[in-house]
Design a protein around this motif. Structure first.
Motif, PDB file in Angstrom:
ATOM      1  N   GLU A  52      51.155  58.259   7.340  1.00  0.00           N
ATOM      2  CA  GLU A  52      50.715  57.789   6.028  1.00  0.00           C
ATOM      3  C   GLU A  52      51.577  58.460   4.966  1.00  0.00           C
ATOM      4  N   ILE A  53      52.175  57.680   4.100  1.00  0.00           N
ATOM      5  CA  ILE A  53      53.014  58.245   3.047  1.00  0.00           C
ATOM      6  C   ILE A  53      52.191  59.162   2.148  1.00  0.00           C
ATOM      7  N   ASP A  54      50.907  58.826   1.932  1.00  0.00           N
ATOM      8  CA  ASP A  54      50.049  59.703   1.114  1.00  0.00           C
ATOM      9  C   ASP A  54      50.002  61.120   1.670  1.00  0.00           C
ATOM     10  N   ASN A  55      50.083  61.254   3.002  1.00  0.00           N
ATOM     11  CA  ASN A  55      50.043  62.588   3.611  1.00  0.00           C
ATOM     12  C   ASN A  55      51.354  63.344   3.438  1.00  0.00           C
ATOM     13  N   LEU A  56      52.406  62.660   3.037  1.00  0.00           N
ATOM     14  CA  LEU A  56      53.650  63.327   2.690  1.00  0.00           C
ATOM     15  C   LEU A  56      53.601  63.792   1.237  1.00  0.00           C
ATOM     16  N   GLY A  82      52.263  52.744   3.483  1.00  0.00           N
ATOM     17  CA  GLY A  82      51.957  53.203   2.136  1.00  0.00           C
ATOM     18  C   GLY A  82      52.397  52.168   1.120  1.00  0.00           C
ATOM     19  N   VAL A  83      51.798  52.260  -0.051  1.00  0.00           N
ATOM     20  CA  VAL A  83      52.116  51.324  -1.125  1.00  0.00           C
ATOM     21  C   VAL A  83      53.383  51.753  -1.871  1.00  0.00           C
ATOM     22  N   GLN A  84      53.767  53.004  -1.723  1.00  0.00           N
ATOM     23  CA  GLN A  84      54.926  53.537  -2.450  1.00  0.00           C
ATOM     24  C   GLN A  84      56.204  52.839  -1.986  1.00  0.00           C
ATOM     25  N   HIS A  85      57.061  52.549  -2.952  1.00  0.00           N
ATOM     26  CA  HIS A  85      58.296  51.874  -2.582  1.00  0.00           C
ATOM     27  C   HIS A  85      59.521  52.414  -3.281  1.00  0.00           C
ATOM     28  N   SER A  86      59.416  52.964  -4.480  1.00  0.00           N
ATOM     29  CA  SER A  86      60.617  53.356  -5.208  1.00  0.00           C
ATOM     30  C   SER A  86      61.408  54.447  -4.478  1.00  0.00           C
ATOM     31  N   TRP A  87      60.758  55.524  -4.068  1.00  0.00           N
ATOM     32  CA  TRP A  87      61.481  56.614  -3.405  1.00  0.00           C
ATOM     33  C   TRP A  87      61.504  56.464  -1.886  1.00  0.00           C
ATOM     34  N   THR A  88      60.904  55.390  -1.365  1.00  0.00           N
ATOM     35  CA  THR A  88      60.851  55.202   0.089  1.00  0.00           C
ATOM     36  C   THR A  88      61.682  54.005   0.553  1.00  0.00           C
ATOM     37  N   MET A  89      62.586  53.514  -0.284  1.00  0.00           N
ATOM     38  CA  MET A  89      63.362  52.318   0.067  1.00  0.00           C
ATOM     39  C   MET A  89      64.146  52.479   1.364  1.00  0.00           C
ATOM     40  N   GLU A  90      64.557  53.683   1.669  1.00  0.00           N
ATOM     41  CA  GLU A  90      65.309  53.896   2.907  1.00  0.00           C
ATOM     42  C   GLU A  90      64.479  53.505   4.129  1.00  0.00           C
ATOM     43  N   VAL A 121      60.498  61.968   9.329  1.00  0.00           N
ATOM     44  CA  VAL A 121      59.916  60.765   9.910  1.00  0.00           C
ATOM     45  C   VAL A 121      61.020  59.742  10.186  1.00  0.00           C
ATOM     46  N   LEU A 122      61.879  59.516   9.189  1.00  0.00           N
ATOM     47  CA  LEU A 122      62.936  58.514   9.346  1.00  0.00           C
ATOM     48  C   LEU A 122      63.888  58.848  10.490  1.00  0.00           C
ATOM     49  N   GLU A 123      64.098  60.129  10.741  1.00  0.00           N
ATOM     50  CA  GLU A 123      65.012  60.548  11.803  1.00  0.00           C
ATOM     51  C   GLU A 123      64.380  60.444  13.193  1.00  0.00           C
ATOM     52  N   SER A 124      63.098  60.183  13.252  1.00  0.00           N
ATOM     53  CA  SER A 124      62.419  60.014  14.538  1.00  0.00           C
ATOM     54  C   SER A 124      62.924  58.740  15.218  1.00  0.00           C
ATOM     55  N   GLU A 125      62.810  58.724  16.535  1.00  0.00           N
ATOM     56  CA  GLU A 125      63.263  57.574  17.308  1.00  0.00           C
ATOM     57  C   GLU A 125      62.453  56.322  16.996  1.00  0.00           C
ATOM     58  N   ALA A 126      61.150  56.506  16.801  1.00  0.00           N
ATOM     59  CA  ALA A 126      60.264  55.377  16.521  1.00  0.00           C
ATOM     60  C   ALA A 126      59.179  55.838  15.565  1.00  0.00           C
ATOM     61  N   TRP A 127      58.755  54.933  14.678  1.00  0.00           N
ATOM     62  CA  TRP A 127      57.685  55.273  13.740  1.00  0.00           C
ATOM     63  C   TRP A 127      57.071  54.016  13.150  1.00  0.00           C
ATOM     64  N   ILE A 128      55.842  54.218  12.698  1.00  0.00           N
ATOM     65  CA  ILE A 128      55.160  53.246  11.852  1.00  0.00           C
ATOM     66  C   ILE A 128      54.825  54.020  10.592  1.00  0.00           C
ATOM     67  N   LEU A 129      55.311  53.559   9.481  1.00  0.00           N
ATOM     68  CA  LEU A 129      55.128  54.256   8.211  1.00  0.00           C
ATOM     69  C   LEU A 129      54.405  53.323   7.264  1.00  0.00           C
ATOM     70  N   VAL A 157      59.636  69.152  -0.547  1.00  0.00           N
ATOM     71  CA  VAL A 157      58.848  69.180   0.693  1.00  0.00           C
ATOM     72  C   VAL A 157      58.536  67.743   1.111  1.00  0.00           C
ATOM     73  N   ARG A 158      58.064  66.956   0.162  1.00  0.00           N
ATOM     74  CA  ARG A 158      57.760  65.545   0.426  1.00  0.00           C
ATOM     75  C   ARG A 158      58.982  64.829   0.996  1.00  0.00           C
ATOM     76  N   ASN A 159      60.129  65.001   0.355  1.00  0.00           N
ATOM     77  CA  ASN A 159      61.356  64.323   0.777  1.00  0.00           C
ATOM     78  C   ASN A 159      61.825  64.805   2.147  1.00  0.00           C
ATOM     79  N   ARG A 160      61.657  66.096   2.437  1.00  0.00           N
ATOM     80  CA  ARG A 160      62.033  66.635   3.746  1.00  0.00           C
ATOM     81  C   ARG A 160      61.158  66.023   4.841  1.00  0.00           C
ATOM     82  N   MET A 161      59.845  65.967   4.595  1.00  0.00           N
ATOM     83  CA  MET A 161      58.939  65.372   5.589  1.00  0.00           C
ATOM     84  C   MET A 161      59.257  63.891   5.791  1.00  0.00           C
ATOM     85  N   PHE A 162      59.547  63.191   4.709  1.00  0.00           N
ATOM     86  CA  PHE A 162      59.905  61.773   4.774  1.00  0.00           C
ATOM     87  C   PHE A 162      61.163  61.594   5.631  1.00  0.00           C
ATOM     88  N   GLN A 163      62.159  62.425   5.399  1.00  0.00           N
ATOM     89  CA  GLN A 163      63.414  62.345   6.152  1.00  0.00           C
ATOM     90  C   GLN A 163      63.182  62.637   7.630  1.00  0.00           C
TER      91      GLN A 163
END
Length: 168
Positions: free
Chosen positions: A30-34, A67-75, A57-65, A49-55
């Motif tokens: 959940e993006i809220d938990n980041l 959240g409603v947030q989109h501006s800083w999560t476009m990657e 997740v993205l570097e994981s082999e597989a994920w389901i992410l 911290v938020r951006n490190r945790m987000f990164q």
């Protein structure tokens, strides 16, 4: 596989992410938990911290992410194999938001933060009725080839079943 789920408040993002996680054996986040420090009440994680945790997740082999947030999560949209837009009817979302409020306030359902009446009003009026699905369609237009618009978790489950059969 990487799946990014977005939708308005009460659309079933968390429920759908958990169900797909079980169905596909992929971890969900959940993006809220980041964003929020869950060890404290009402405290945001520092952006670094938020951006490190987000990164991470993205570097994981597989994920389901989700959240409603989109501006800083476009990657996450770029890296996702599938972009899922949840969009049940606005009154269904109202019902879910109010039900969650009542259940969390009465202790029937655990929640990440203390629900207040002013927050309930904000969720219904601003976040739900003020949600612009056309904006999200425009935002994700470049991902139209890997985008799925669904009314809810049941439709997603059928989609995942179909996906698993085709990959087998």
């Amino acid at each position: 596989m990487k799946i990014r789920i977005i939708g308005p408040c009460g659309s079933g993002k968390s429920t759908a992410a958990r169900a797909l996680s079980r169905q596909l054996s992929i971890p969900c986040y959940e993006i809220d938990n980041l964003i929020w420090d869950r060890s404290a009440t009402g405290v945001r994680n520092p952006e670094a911290v938020r951006n490190r945790m987000f990164q991470e997740v993205l570097e994981s082999e597989a994920w389901i992410l989700e959240g409603v947030q989109h501006s800083w999560t476009m990657e996450s949209f770029r890296q996702a194999d599938w972009v899922v837009l949840l969009h049940p009817h606005v009154l269904v979302r109202d019902y879910r938001i109010i039900r969650r409020f009542v259940r969390s306030r009465t202790g029937l359902e655990p929640w990440n933060y203390k629900q207040t009446f002013s927050n309930l009003v904000k969720m219904v009026v601003q976040w739900n009725h003020g949600y612009d699905p056309d904006k999200i369609l425009r935002l994700t237009a470049e991902f139209a080839g890997k985008r799925l618009v669904a009314a809810g978790p049941k439709e997603l489950s059928a989609w995942a079943d179909h996906l698993m059969r085709n990959e087998a």
